[in-house]
Design an enzyme around this catalytic site. Structure first.
Site, PDB file in Angstrom:
ATOM      1  N   ILE A 211      -0.524   2.950   3.599  1.00 58.99           N
ATOM      2  CA  ILE A 211      -1.267   1.481   3.383  1.00 58.99           C
ATOM      3  C   ILE A 211       0.004   0.747   2.822  1.00 58.99           C
ATOM      4  O   ILE A 211       0.243  -0.166   3.260  1.00 58.99           O
ATOM      5  CB  ILE A 211      -2.349   0.948   2.624  1.00 58.99           C
ATOM      6  CG1 ILE A 211      -3.884   1.866   3.459  1.00 58.99           C
ATOM      7  CG2 ILE A 211      -2.940  -0.556   2.771  1.00 58.99           C
ATOM      8  CD1 ILE A 211      -4.699   1.220   2.494  1.00 58.99           C
TER       9      ILE A 211
ATOM     10  N   ASP B 190       7.929   4.692 -13.022  1.00 56.72           N
ATOM     11  CA  ASP B 190       5.941   5.040 -13.015  1.00 56.72           C
ATOM     12  C   ASP B 190       5.356   3.888 -13.930  1.00 56.72           C
ATOM     13  O   ASP B 190       5.896   3.529 -14.640  1.00 56.72           O
ATOM     14  CB  ASP B 190       5.918   5.933 -13.864  1.00 56.72           C
ATOM     15  CG  ASP B 190       4.305   6.447 -14.078  1.00 56.72           C
ATOM     16  OD1 ASP B 190       3.326   5.808 -14.022  1.00 56.72           O
ATOM     17  OD2 ASP B 190       4.166   7.614 -14.343  1.00 56.72           O
TER      18      ASP B 190
ATOM     19  N   LYS C  98       2.717  -7.655 -15.193  1.00 55.36           N
ATOM     20  CA  LYS C  98       3.885  -8.555 -16.686  1.00 55.36           C
ATOM     21  C   LYS C  98       5.161  -8.439 -16.553  1.00 55.36           C
ATOM     22  O   LYS C  98       6.343  -9.243 -16.512  1.00 55.36           O
ATOM     23  CB  LYS C  98       3.571  -7.513 -18.361  1.00 55.36           C
ATOM     24  CG  LYS C  98       2.519  -8.142 -18.501  1.00 55.36           C
ATOM     25  CD  LYS C  98       1.900  -9.142 -19.763  1.00 55.36           C
ATOM     26  CE  LYS C  98       2.862  -9.054 -20.899  1.00 55.36           C
ATOM     27  NZ  LYS C  98       2.571 -10.739 -21.460  1.00 55.36           N
TER      28      LYS C  98
ATOM     29  N   SER D 277      -6.872  -2.889  -3.520  1.00 50.77           N
ATOM     30  CA  SER D 277      -8.421  -2.708  -4.323  1.00 50.77           C
ATOM     31  C   SER D 277      -9.353  -1.642  -3.647  1.00 50.77           C
ATOM     32  O   SER D 277      -8.643  -0.975  -2.916  1.00 50.77           O
ATOM     33  CB  SER D 277      -9.232  -4.073  -5.006  1.00 50.77           C
ATOM     34  OG  SER D 277     -10.105  -2.664  -6.007  1.00 50.77           O
TER      35      SER D 277
ATOM     36  N   LYS E 232     -10.565  -0.327  -9.830  1.00 51.20           N
ATOM     37  CA  LYS E 232     -10.881  -1.642  -8.984  1.00 51.20           C
ATOM     38  C   LYS E 232     -10.858  -2.775 -10.073  1.00 51.20           C
ATOM     39  O   LYS E 232     -11.265  -3.632  -8.984  1.00 51.20           O
ATOM     40  CB  LYS E 232     -11.493  -0.706  -7.806  1.00 51.20           C
ATOM     41  CG  LYS E 232     -10.047   0.532  -7.190  1.00 51.20           C
ATOM     42  CD  LYS E 232      -8.541   0.040  -7.694  1.00 51.20           C
ATOM     43  CE  LYS E 232      -7.922   0.675  -6.285  1.00 51.20           C
ATOM     44  NZ  LYS E 232      -6.097   0.807  -6.467  1.00 51.20           N
TER      45      LYS E 232
ATOM     46  N   ILE F  49      -9.645   3.920   5.873  1.00 51.28           N
ATOM     47  CA  ILE F  49      -8.389   4.121   6.487  1.00 51.28           C
ATOM     48  C   ILE F  49      -7.442   5.026   7.266  1.00 51.28           C
ATOM     49  O   ILE F  49      -7.296   6.379   6.676  1.00 51.28           O
ATOM     50  CB  ILE F  49      -7.048   3.320   6.245  1.00 51.28           C
ATOM     51  CG1 ILE F  49      -7.555   1.827   5.534  1.00 51.28           C
ATOM     52  CG2 ILE F  49      -5.779   2.760   7.019  1.00 51.28           C
ATOM     53  CD1 ILE F  49      -8.074   0.361   6.711  1.00 51.28           C
TER      54      ILE F  49
END
Length: 294
Positions: free
Chosen positions: A36, A82, A142, A159, A177, A206
């Site tokens: 996605i 990561d 951040k 999400s 989520k 999806i």
């Protein structure tokens, strides 16, 4: 008997939006090497943006970056990092800014998931998904926030709809989520006065994605998801990509702090990936329907 409506396949965003609406803009996308998020990145690049895609597997990122650049004519920078490691994310952001000079859009898309009931889910498995999805989103925010304040930019967090109700075998990602959705809402409120927007896209099932392959039940008892979608077809990555282009575009400049489920309406006819209550009464009985954790 009257035939049900089946929604046609989605159009490409370039059929609706001008090709140059993101000219001069830069996208930073975690999880952009596949699925996605790769489709979301491609759509934004097709409208003029350059992009940096971030993930753990450099070979996959390099191959995807080459594909995205060739498909769109714009530059794509592969950056290995990561999202659970703040220092590596900060370095990824620095490389992006060094290459392109700015960041305008951020997609927080790195995620992990698998099917497991609470009774069989290890503490490490639960923690890992929280660290990738929730802490990964926080770390990405951040690391990029100073640059989005400077560009008056926009966040999209990928999400899910799983936590809107109780979804068996999905406690880890539901918790993660739900936290992502809440984080986006606070970010929208705190950063709106600085000109920064934050929204959530919550994909439904999806087709053709790694996530769908992991989470859909296998075998003769497995359900056909498309039959439970009010609009009559499986979701497509372009469905998510088109919402992405809209939310990053100037047409959405007064939209922030919102959640956009993209699922053809299937959340209102909630179906479960595994038989209920059999799957929770006797987890061993459905093991053949579950793809092992990747």
């Amino acid at each position: 008997m009257p035939q049900r409506h089946v929604e046609p396949a989605p159009v490409d965003s370039t059929a609706v939006f001008k090709n140059d609406i993101f000219k001069g803009k830069v996208l930073f996308c975690t999880g952009g090497g596949s699925g996605i998020c790769k489709a979301m990145t491609e759509a934004v690049m097709r409208h003029g943006a350059h992009a940096a895609i971030v993930g753990r597997k450099l070979d996959r990122l390099q191959a995807s970056a080459e594909e995205l650049a060739a498909a769109t004519g714009n530059q794509c920078l592969p950056v290995q990092a990561d999202v659970r490691n703040p220092k590596l994310l900060q370095e990824a952001v620095a490389k992006t800014v060094e290459k392109f000079g700015r960041i305008d859009f951020v997609i927080c898309g790195a995620a992990g998931n698998f099917l497991a009931p609470i009774s069989k889910l290890s503490e490490n498995g639960f923690r890992t998904v929280i660290e990738i999805d929730t802490l990964g989103t926080y770390n990405t925010i951040k690391a990029t926030l100073p640059h989005l304040r400077a560009s008056k930019g926009s966040y999209i967090h990928v999400s899910a709809t799983l936590h809107y109700r109780g979804t068996p075998y999905q406690v880890h990602v539901s918790a993660a989520k739900a936290a992502v959705d809440a984080t986006s809402a606070v970010l929208a409120v705190e950063e709106g006065p600085h000109g920064v927007r934050s929204n959530v896209i919550a994909p439904g099932p999806i087709a053709g994605t790694e996530g769908m392959d992991r989470l859909s039940a296998k075998g003769p008892a497995a359900q056909d998801y498309a039959s439970f979608v009010p609009l009559g077809r499986d979701g497509d990555v372009r469905d998510i990509a088109n919402v992405t282009v809209f939310l990053f575009s100037d047409a959405a400049r007064f939209i922030t702090g919102q959640i956009f489920p993209v699922d053809g309406g299937c959340e209102h006819l909630r179906t479960l990936p595994l038989p209920y209550p059999e799957s929770v009464v006797d987890p061993e009985a459905v093991t053949k329907m579950i793809k092992p954790r990747l």
